[in-house]
Design an enzyme around this catalytic site. Structure first.
Site: not given
Length: 741
Positions: A34, A218-219, A609
């Site tokens: 992203k 973003d986010e 993760r």
């Protein structure tokens, strides 16, 4: 000819980057590139002459991410990014308010209160108003104020319907008045005042709408309502100068509801901006297939999601290893053994993460790592701008820039000690209250004719006692500030404030001295990088940076952290410990659908993760908060198909001396149950042995449930049962009338 910027992109990434001028929602899964998509979109717009660097506004959530974005853009294009509006919400709002401070009703050199400074101001106001801090905890008041601001509400806008909340509202009003008088702004204020400025000032609003043709976020899943409304206002939806808003987010990684993040913003964005295009970035470039399949299957249990399915071309990889421990010591011992084996196979310790849901879990883990001589680092330690000596230095600098800052004055008026006792300070505060003035003005009034600035110097300030010497020092430093560059004034403050000499003589003060010298280096870097290299700008920078983690260098070390802290990171191997019902998912979430879904998203973040190897561990008994709790495996383990899991047998007999419980768990760990992946926690006896942990039971009122925990004995024995309909409840066994399920 195809632009080199577009080389190596997959079809979905290419589609997102080359979209025409329109608003779009990009659902970007974990590890799907992203950041590359966002920065390449900016570079593509500039290179293809669809936008100038100064018609683009890009928002992210950390200063680190903003700097990385600018660095990547610089690497792709020969463009000067210094004037670009790329930063955090707070950073961009600070920039807007600095440019239009008069219209915003702020002094030119207004200061920013970080979280600690805000709390200090709240405590000070509470003391002035004689507020009982036991009935009204300062942090609760702080939460009330910030929550109201993040909802876009001033004190006059908040509606309350109970006496307790009315008191909180009265305090909010007093806090607003104090901030306005001192000319300071907390983090939430930056955004709220910026929103109010644009909302009421049509000329400014139209100016910025005409300037910013493209807004990139973003986010996006982490935005709160005020941030969303700020974006919507700036974008000018439905106007002649409506911006193309390009938002990138992942609703499956929304884990900050406790900070005000609202996943509903994504669906509102679809509606408000009439989104016709949703692009899903589902190809993962981080993890092996089994890890992604586990994450996909788990998150499908959440109903309120937009939906996507991660996949990879990297192959299935290894199954997830699951270890059932006898107790928390056994769990830690297993983890240590596996870390040693990984390290022996060539995996760097820094590429291994040990995650936990709650900080309280770390003690046993750290103890085992210490005993094994395995170096580790707890991620998220004290940050540079939050260290005590740095806060002292910044307080001096804040007072130099703005003498009306009462918080700064109170922090350093007698540090290092200059003979100003509590009684003198109380008298000063009384004078300020009577005169309705700042503490600085009260100090000037108290000193009277003792101060002669024509002959005052920083050195002769030391010869004056108490408040007079302090006033002369600050006045002299303020005079020096007018003709000194930023690094030099900081050096002068460190020298003449007495901070350097104080820490030179303090035991173990060498590290603090190094940090103070590093503050000067930070100022030098700031001067080279910033458009505005003034002291107020540097202080704003320091406040905004205070929340950023400063990575330590040196020894290769295992990374310990909460799952929340792990978001945005990735590791070769990840250990996810404490996967027990009531711990992860947390007890507080079990009675709420929204809470449980956020816990599941947190689990999804933890799983994704890992690049190559992932471990789940859980313990039948665990010491937490001074008590032993008996547990069953987290429902999240149950929600992942057994085909993705490899159940690990205990490596030692129960009679051994290593990973043992203090009580007999003999039949609980049969070879058959380990191989099949069935629950093992079905034979821990409760009270007289009639019941056991993990047993299915039925209650006449609450229905079906499972025993999670117990305490007491005889007539005082009670059990904790998780009921499917009624949630988790403690019941006295003598009166519960439970029947086997």
């Amino acid at each position: 000819m195809t632009s080199p910027l577009l080389a190596g992109l997959n079809a979905q990434q290419l589609e997102a980057i080359t979209l025409p001028h329109q608003s779009v929602l990009v659902l970007a899964g974990a590890g799907s590139g992203k950041t590359r998509v966002l920065t390449t979109r900016i570079a593509y717009l500039i290179q293809s002459n669809q936008a100038s660097p100064y018609s683009i506004l890009a928002v992210t959530f950390t200063n680190k991410a903003a700097k990385e974005m600018l660095t990547r853009i610089n690497a792709m294009l020969p463009v000067n990014t210094r004037g670009m509006w790329v930063g955090t919400f707070h950073g961009l709002c600070n920039r807007l308010l600095r440019a239009h401070y008069q219209e915003a009703g702020l002094p030119q050199s207004f200061q920013i209160l970080d979280t600690a400074d805000q709390l200090a101001m709240i405590k000070r106001i509470m003391k002035r108003l004689s507020v009982d801090d036991k009935r009204f905890p300062p942090r609760q008041i702080q939460w009330f104020i910030n929550h109201a601001k993040e909802a876009g509400q001033r004190a006059a806008d908040v509606i309350v319907d109970d006496p307790f909340s009315r008191h909180l509202l009265e305090f909010y009003l007093a806090y607003e008045q104090q901030c306005n008088r001192e000319g300071v702004a907390d983090f939430a204020e930056l955004l709220l005042r910026s929103y109010e400025l644009l909302n009421r000032n049509e000329i400014l609003r139209d100016h910025y709408r005409e300037r910013f043709d493209h807004i990139l976020v973003d986010e996006f899943q982490d935005t709160n309502r005020l941030q969303y409304n700020w974006l919507k206002l700036l974008a000018g939806v439905g106007t002649a100068h409506a911006a193309a808003v390009f938002v990138v987010g992942d609703d499956d990684q929304s884990i900050y509801a406790f900070r005000g993040a609202d996943t509903g913003n994504m669906k509102d964005f679809e509606r408000d901006f009439a989104i016709s295009t949703i692009i899903k970035l589902e190809q993962n470039y981080r993890s092996h297939g089994n890890i992604l399949s586990a994450a996909n299957t788990l998150i499908e249990n959440n109903e309120q999601r937009l939906g996507k399915n991660l996949w990879t071309a990297e192959g299935e990889g290894e199954p997830i290893r699951v270890y059932r421990a006898f107790n928390d010591t056994d769990e830690a011992s297993y983890i240590v053994d596996e870390i040693r084996a990984l390290h022996a196979d060539g995996v760097m310790l820094s590429d291994i993460a040990l995650l936990y849901r709650s900080n309280a879990q770390s003690r046993v883990l750290e103890h085992s790592l210490f005993n094994a001589s395995l170096p580790y680092r707890v991620y998220g330690g004290m940050r540079f701008f939050e260290r005590m000596e740095i806060k002292h230095a910044l307080a001096y600098l804040r007072l130099v820039a703005n003498p009306e800052d009462d918080n700064a004055l109170l922090r350093i008026i007698n540090f290092p000690a200059r003979g100003i006792g509590a009684r003198s300070l109380e008298h000063l505060q009384d004078v300020a209250r009577q005169q309705n003035s700042s503490l600085w003005e009260a100090a000037l009034l108290q000193c009277g004719d003792e101060i002669n600035l024509d002959t005052a110097t920083a050195s002769n300030a030391k010869s004056k006692k108490g408040i007079t010497g302090f006033v002369i020092l600050i006045q002299t430093l303020r005079r020096d500030w007018e003709h000194m560059p930023l690094p030099q004034i900081i050096e002068r403050v460190l020298l003449h404030s007495g901070l350097l000499s104080h820490y030179t003589t303090e035991r173990e003060g060498a590290d603090r001295l190094e940090n103070l010298h590093e503050l000067v280096n930070a100022a030098i870097s700031f001067v080279h990088e910033a458009e505005d290299d003034s002291l107020p700008a540097f202080l704003a920078h320091a406040s905004l940076e205070a929340g950023e983690h400063q990575a330590g260098g040196g020894q290769d070390a295992l990374q310990l952290m909460t799952v929340h802290a792990a978001k945005g990171l990735e590791f070769h191997s990840v250990f996810l410990s404490g996967l027990e019902e009531g711990l992860f998912p947390h007890d507080n979430s079990l009675n709420e659908i929204k809470g449980l879904e956020e816990e599941r998203r947190l689990m999804y973040v933890a799983i994704t993760r890992a690049r190559r190897r992932l471990y789940f561990t859980f313990a039948q008994s665990r010491m937490l908060h001074g008590q032993t709790r008996y547990n069953i495996a987290s429902r999240f383990v149950e929600e992942i198909p057994k085909s993705f899991l490899k159940w690990i047998k205990p490596s030692r007999d129960i009679s051994g001396s290593g990973r043992m419980s203090s009580y007999d768990m003999g039949a609980a760990f049969s070879t058959a149950s380990v191989a099949s992946g069935e629950k093992l926690f079905k034979r821990t006896p409760v009270a007289d042995g009639q019941w056991h942990i993990g047993q299915a039971v039925t209650h006449a009122k609450f229905g079906e449930g499972v025993i999670l925990n117990y305490e007491g004995s005889g007539s005082e024995a009670r059990v904790q049962v998780n009921f499917a309909r009624a949630g988790t409840k403690w019941l006295m066994l003598e009166y519960a009338k439970l029947t086997p399920g």
